[in-house]
Write a protein that holds these residues in place. Structure first.
Motif: not given
Length: 141
Positions: A92-98
């Motif tokens: 998971a990225t900090p921005e909420g994407s994968t």
């Protein structure tokens, strides 16, 4: 061991969407242009075995060498005198994407020979195949 190539993508699809596609190996030709068909001998678990048929090549046995749902899927194809490994990492990225990262490596006494036969093709298609997988995962979400 030599690295043939790496690729990565970010996606709005959840990690589970990628693991669903990897587990459904019969659908791999939809997003992996170099694959004619894949057969898994049993459930998608660590240690599972199967056979993959590349387009224009012979059948190749493989094993799921690592599987941590939502984090990692690694498969190793057994070539004569070499092992072709694809390691897929999902986070998971900090921005909420994968984020999905794929690395293809070759090891073994005949790895350099296999690199001459397969290396450029794998390196050249790795990003395109991962982009297609992202499209399939996002469409299913």
């Amino acid at each position: 061991m030599m690295t043939l190539g790496t690729a990565h993508i970010t996606s709005s699809a959840a990690p589970a969407a990628f693991f669903a596609r990897w587990a459904d190996m019969a659908t791999w030709p939809e997003w992996n242009a170099d694959t004619a068909w894949v057969r898994l001998d049993g459930p998608f678990t660590e240690g599972a075995t199967g056979v993959l048929k590349p387009r224009g090549g012979p059948k190749v046995p493989f094993v799921v060498s690592a599987l941590v749902h939502g984090e990692e899927f690694t498969d190793v194809s057994k070539l004569v005198g070499a092992r072709l490994t694809f390691r897929h990492l999902v986070s998971a990225t900090p921005e909420g994407s994968t984020r999905v990262d794929v690395t293809a490596t070759l090891g073994g006494p005949l790895a350099r020979l296999w690199n001459l036969a397969l290396g450029k093709g794998i390196a050249g298609s790795l990003q395109t195949d991962l982009d297609r997988l992202r499209d399939v995962a996002e469409a299913a979400a």
